[in-house]
Design an enzyme around this catalytic site. Structure first.
Site, PDB file in Angstrom:
ATOM      1  N   HIS A   1      17.381  -1.830 -54.815  1.00 14.39           N
ATOM      2  CA  HIS A   1      16.146  -2.381 -55.386  1.00 14.39           C
ATOM      3  C   HIS A   1      15.389  -1.281 -56.113  1.00 14.39           C
ATOM      4  O   HIS A   1      14.930  -1.454 -57.244  1.00 14.39           O
ATOM      5  CB  HIS A   1      15.226  -2.931 -54.291  1.00 14.39           C
ATOM      6  CG  HIS A   1      15.863  -3.937 -53.386  1.00 14.39           C
ATOM      7  ND1 HIS A   1      15.614  -3.974 -52.031  1.00 14.39           N
ATOM      8  CD2 HIS A   1      16.743  -4.941 -53.635  1.00 14.39           C
ATOM      9  CE1 HIS A   1      16.301  -4.961 -51.485  1.00 14.39           C
ATOM     10  NE2 HIS A   1      16.999  -5.563 -52.432  1.00 14.39           N
TER      11      HIS A   1
ATOM     12  N   CYS B   1      24.741  -3.456 -49.773  1.00 16.70           N
ATOM     13  CA  CYS B   1      24.748  -2.142 -50.438  1.00 16.70           C
ATOM     14  C   CYS B   1      23.784  -2.112 -51.615  1.00 16.70           C
ATOM     15  O   CYS B   1      23.171  -3.114 -51.971  1.00 16.70           O
ATOM     16  CB  CYS B   1      26.161  -1.839 -50.920  1.00 16.70           C
ATOM     17  SG  CYS B   1      26.743  -2.991 -52.174  1.00 16.70           S
TER      18      CYS B   1
ATOM     19  N   ALA C   1      24.371  -4.598 -54.342  1.00 19.23           N
ATOM     20  CA  ALA C   1      23.843  -5.918 -53.985  1.00 19.23           C
ATOM     21  C   ALA C   1      22.346  -5.975 -54.250  1.00 19.23           C
ATOM     22  O   ALA C   1      21.812  -6.996 -54.691  1.00 19.23           O
ATOM     23  CB  ALA C   1      24.135  -6.235 -52.518  1.00 19.23           C
TER      24      ALA C   1
ATOM     25  N   ARG D   1      23.650 -16.609 -55.031  1.00 18.66           N
ATOM     26  CA  ARG D   1      22.286 -16.441 -54.522  1.00 18.66           C
ATOM     27  C   ARG D   1      21.329 -17.538 -54.990  1.00 18.66           C
ATOM     28  O   ARG D   1      20.161 -17.538 -54.640  1.00 18.66           O
ATOM     29  CB  ARG D   1      21.750 -15.053 -54.864  1.00 18.66           C
ATOM     30  CG  ARG D   1      20.741 -14.567 -53.840  1.00 18.66           C
ATOM     31  CD  ARG D   1      20.537 -13.078 -53.827  1.00 18.66           C
ATOM     32  NE  ARG D   1      19.524 -12.741 -52.859  1.00 18.66           N
ATOM     33  CZ  ARG D   1      18.250 -12.522 -53.142  1.00 18.66           C
ATOM     34  NH1 ARG D   1      17.811 -12.594 -54.380  1.00 18.66           N
ATOM     35  NH2 ARG D   1      17.389 -12.235 -52.189  1.00 18.66           N
TER      36      ARG D   1
END
Lengths: 526, 491
Positions: free
Chosen positions: B202, B68, B71, B102
């Site tokens: 992003h 999503c 994220a 991550r």
């Protein structure tokens, strides 16, 4: 992995990965330059000053005065627990209604812990669903899941998005059924699982109750409710259990040895332990769907982790069954109590074989307790597990000093206090409900202990405070296969004992390994 | 459910792949099949894209691999900025599942001057949903300021409920920034329901850096001596140390790396980036937005590069050098020459073990195309690839990497991926944690190509050696010869 070999550069003979590559001088120099020239770093002495301050009582008080920000909490959200419960049923596909990112997270989380596939779908709601509701997502989603993944049952839970906009699962699923997304008689139990209420164990409870009530109360109005006709059988519910693979098998073994007629409600020991033999099993094992209906007739239900089943157990009670509740029974007395309750409920005696196993665990404790007696422990985890571990530590003669539970409330706090007060080894112990691992950090600095028990994230506490960590809890990402070992029953107690002892012995060796300084105690026999 | 290719015997690879797509689509309900059909294709040599639709909503219930917007913002773009605190604003789960998973490496004293591997959340309760969370957020910011006095800034990463309950996080951010003497506090509207994948996250995160960091700096005097060789690494998240293994090459060729976006990055680095001469962009997908902005606003050119595998690294070093004078061009040649013996030794060691092996990929960002060269350097062939959240410009760029007939699958579903792999029988599958165990159970060697399977770095020359070693250990592990019980093995 730390090596003190002389500097070298990357080479094909002995490939350097992140463990060693970045310790080479060319990288160390680069890091230093980056920091000084570009990062605008805080002066080292200032960092050191603040680091020291975070260890202080003053900092602890400020830290404990927090009201709004949670830092390194040890809890997850409801749908995670709902999925855990759902996959314990035969051929069941968990379906989470709401935003899709959540499902990506749940699946990753379970796969990292169990090192297994974790199958689950989302209704992939986006902005338009936020405005108009997610009905179409439910209708199309159920149709797609049913066609692609051929489940025997789809268990629907919700993300906080669907909860905030108020989607009604019962109505939506009925609608999808009427639209032909799934056959009229296909089972779709459901549970609302808002992430802003409780934690993953609440989600487990809601989904378990959702599945039982769906089957027992007339499948959301599609068939007549079941009428209870008591039979001589007991139901067992395990709760949200990171050791489910080992525990479920151990549980079944013990019950079989007793000759008990039982049904396990949600058995995910197979689906999270599938073989690598060339076939991917999206579904494996689990409680049969017919058994869910049968379970209403059982004379009693035993919950092994009561805080995971509060609503479920009171629902079952209402149906007229006897119920018994445990809190993650670890060790001798907790297992004794569990087996005696099973014996009481079923009339089956505890067989000699289990009594012998009991004797073996007591034997092991007798052999080793000198190394544990009086050692100070901090521990955290889910409510049931912290109670189970605290009880075991007390019977080993260890002293639980800080017992912390992020998703524990008043009731947990009372139970934990009672447990500590009942033992002379608990008199120095304190209980922290609703606190997080940043609180624990302050506790470990201001009132140090010998060992810490917790999940993988506790390794940051081990790094910062130097307290050796024994990994027991959820999630465990950085050690493999622990979930295959039981922690329940006498065998489980033995495993936990060995995990604790191994760390104690490793620490002894680590602390006595310096030649000509401490290695007189670097003993060959302990 | 094994797939049999229906119409007699498709002879060519293209015919096989076409038949396979058709076969897979038959299992979907009609409406879904029509939609999914647009995302599956095979690359036809000479075309300018891969013939698939992309960046479209995932179908409900199909087991998409996507995440999503949260994220994409917290997990990818903002999370690695090390000296800022990133609050997961809303219920506990999002921050919990993305906590330190991550492997964005960084150097710092965590909890004192850096905070990447910590989970900060406002842990919303029902009352916060009902009455709104702005007061709690304001209080949270005050508490953070008191307990972490060395933090350089704070970001507020919105989870789903924030946008639904009408909180005004911008107002809280502004007010608290003022209270804290102008501290950088960035509200990010990355609620998980926005957009169709990580990708919008992003973009939103890029925009928030533009609005709340770069624009804010615009009027301020900044003491910073620049050089003609200043560059910024954009779109490298330093997974397993990737950005470090890249930076070292850039410095060796004579460039000065002023900023890392965002792996091991700091707020100051972000703020100074508008002073660089060139932005070099690795993950185009997640950071092209800010690169374009800096080009328009500050006239900074940007160039895409690829640091996977020696062929692409050398190509990229020369491309980057072409923006500078001869000193840098010579520097690039020196760097290429310096690492050549090591690269030759790595290839000599591993290529014979990997030659001709077939790979199927499904990853995010730039990797579905960028890693192809590295596999080819080892004599391997990529026979299928797809993007979790790519756009059409990604599929256009992919045409420079893939061969005629390569199977292309956009936003692949769990079902499709399983069937494709089963049919094409690759020697290696490269995808994520959710896919790893599925394919290993099926007996296929697998490497996680998001996290490098906890290894890495894979970028740069130093990373290539690790990449080669890891692919070899995956494919040539003795375990894959034991999956069938001997009494069941066909003679």
């Amino acid at each position: 992995m730390e090596r003190t070999e002389k500097a070298k550069s990357q080479n094909a003979d002995n490939v350097l990965d992140h463990f060693n590559l970045f310790r080479q001088p060319q990288y160390l120099e680069m890091f230093e330059k980056k920091k000084c020239e570009f990062e605008n770093p805080v002066p080292a002495e200032e960092v050191e000053k603040i680091r020291e301050w975070t260890k202080s009582w003053e900092y602890r008080e400020k830290n404990f005065a927090r009201e709004a920000i949670s830092i390194n909490p040890s809890k997850a959200c409801q749908p995670l627990g709902a999925i855990f419960a759902a996959v314990g049923f035969e051929g069941t596909l968990p379906f989470v209604h709401g935003s899709q990112g959540c499902v990506a997270y749940f699946r990753s989380h379970f796969s990292r812990h169990f090192k297994e596939p974790s199958s689950c779908v989302s209704s992939s709601m986006t902005e338009d669903a936020a405005v108009f509701g997610g009905l179409n997502n439910m209708i199309d989603g159920l149709a797609n899941s049913f066609s692609l993944y051929k489940p025997k049952m789809i268990a629907v839970s919700t993300t906080c998005m669907a909860e905030v906009i108020g989607d009604d699962l019962n109505a939506f699923i009925k609608n999808a059924r009427d639209k032909g997304s799934i056959p009229q008689d296909f089972d779709v139990p459901f549970a609302h699982t808002p992430s802003f209420v409780g934690s993953h164990i609440t989600g487990y409870d809601n989904m378990m109750k959702g599945i039982l009530s769906y089957f027992w109360d007339g499948k959301a109005g599609t068939v007549p409710p079941l009428e209870r006709k008591p039979v001589d059988r007991i139901n067992i519910i395990g709760g949200f259990d990171p050791y489910t693979v080992g525990n479920m098998r151990e549980l079944k073994r013990m019950l079989s040895l007793m000759g008990v007629n039982y049904l396990i409600l949600s058995d995910n020991s197979d689906v999270w332990d599938t073989p690598t033999d060339g076939t991917f099993r999206m579904y494996d094992g689990g409680t049969k769907l017919t058994e869910i209906s049968d379970a209403i007739h059982s004379k009693a239900t035993v919950s092994i982790q009561g805080f995971c089943t509060e609503k479920t157990i009171s629902y079952i009670n209402e149906k007229g069954q006897q119920t018994a509740v445990f809190h993650c029974p670890i060790g001798v007395r907790a297992t004794d109590a569990f087996l005696m309750e099973i014996s009481k409920l079923t009339g089956k005696p505890i067989p000699e074989e289990l009594e012998k196993e009991r004797g073996r665990l007591v034997d092991a404790i007798a052999d080793s307790n000198a190394h544990i007696h009086g050692k100070r422990f901090a521990l955290f985890g889910d409510p049931d597990m912290t109670l189970g571990l605290t009880g075991f530590l007390l019977e080993l003669g260890a002293e639980p000093i800080h017992v912390l539970c992020t998703n524990g409330g008043k009731e947990w706090e009372e139970k934990a206090k009672t447990l500590l007060e009942a033992s002379p080894f608990g008199k120095n112990g304190s209980v922290y409900a609703g606190k997080d691992l940043w609180h624990m950090r302050s506790l470990l600095f201001t009132e140090p202990v010998d060992f810490l028990i917790g999940n993988t994230y506790a390794k940051y506490l081990e790094r910062d405070t130097g307290t050796p960590l024994i990994r027991i809890g959820f999630p465990i990402f950085d050690r493999h296969h622990h979930h295959r070992y039981p922690i329940w029953g006498y065998q489980g107690g033995l495993n936990v004992l060995v995990w604790i002892l191994n760390k104690i012995f490793d620490e002894m060796d680590k602390n006595t390994i310096v030649p000509a300084k401490s290695d007189y105690s670097y003993d060959i026999i302990r | 459910m094994s797939l049999t290719i229906e119409n007699a015997q498709p002879v060519t690879l293209k015919e096989k792949n076409k038949a396979l797509i058709k076969e897979v689509l038959q299992v979907y309900p009609e409406k879904a099949a029509k939609k999914r059909e647009k995302h599956l294709n095979l690359y036809e040599a000479g075309k300018t894209d891969c013939g698939v639709k992309s960046n479209i909503k995932s179908l409900p219930g199909v087991m998409t691999i996507r995440g999503c917007a949260y994220a994409g913002s917290k997990g990818v773009v903002w999370g690695p900025i090390k000296d800022m605190i990133h609050i997961s604003h809303g219920p506990v789960g999002c921050g919990q599942y993305s906590w330190a998973s991550r492997r964005n490496y960084y150097i710092g004293t965590t909890g004192v001057d850096t905070f990447v591997t910590m989970q900060f959340t406002t842990d919303f309760q029902e009352k916060d949903i009902v009455f709104g969370g702005d007061k709690k957020l304001a209080k949270a910011l005050e508490e953070l300021q008191e307990l972490f006095p060395l933090n350089k800034g704070i970001t507020i990463q919105s989870e789903c409920p924030i946008g639904l309950i009408g909180d005004d996080i911008e107002a809280v951010a502004k007010a608290k920034s003022k209270d804290f003497g102008g501290k950088t506090i960035v509200p990010v509207r990355c609620e998980g329901f926005r957009g169709v994948s990580q990708s919008l996250g992003h973009h939103i995160a890029n925009d928030s850096i533009r609005d709340w960091v770069l624009e804010k700096m615009a009027g301020k005097k900044e003491e910073f001596v620049t050089t003609p060789y200043d560059v910024a690494i954009i779109g490298d998240y330093n997974i397993g140390g990737d950005a470090w293994a890249s930076r070292i090459l850039l410095e060796e060729m004579g460039l000065r790396v002023v900023a890392q976006w965002s792996g091991d990055g700091s707020l100051k680095e972000l703020e100074r980036t508008p002073k660089v001469k060139l932005n070099i962009l690795h993950c185009y997908r997640s950071m092209n937005y800010i690169s374009r902005y800096m080009e328009e606003k500050f006239g900074i050119p940007w160039v895409e590069y690829n640091f996977f595998g020696p062929t692409k690294i050398a190509e990229s070093l020369r491309k980057i050098a072409s923006f500078f004078d001869d000193k840098i061009k010579e520097g690039a040649e020196k760097v290429i020459a310096k690492y050549q013996p090591m690269v030759d030794a790595v290839i000599a060691k591993y290529r014979p073990r990997l030659e001709g092996k077939k790979v199927m990929l499904f990853v995010g960002g730039l990797r579905p195309r960028h890693v192809i060269g590295a596999y080819e350097d080892l004599g391997m062939e990529v026979i299928g690839t797809g993007y979790e959240f790519g756009h059409n410009d990604d599929y256009q760029r992919t045409t420079h990497y893939v061969k005629d007939g390569t199977l292309i699958y956009d936003d692949v579903t769990g079902f499709e991926f399983e069937k494709f792999v089963e049919a094409l029988q690759p020697d290696l599958v490269g995808s994520g944690i959710k896919e790893k165990y599925v394919f290993q159970k099926m007996g296929f060697p697998f490497r996680q190509m998001h996290s490098w399977d906890y290894s890495g770095p894979y970028h740069g020359y130093d990373g290539f050696a690790i990449f080669a070693r890891d692919m070899d250990m995956a494919i040539n592990s003795p375990v894959w010869k034991m999956t069938a019980a001997p009494w069941k093995t066909k003679q």
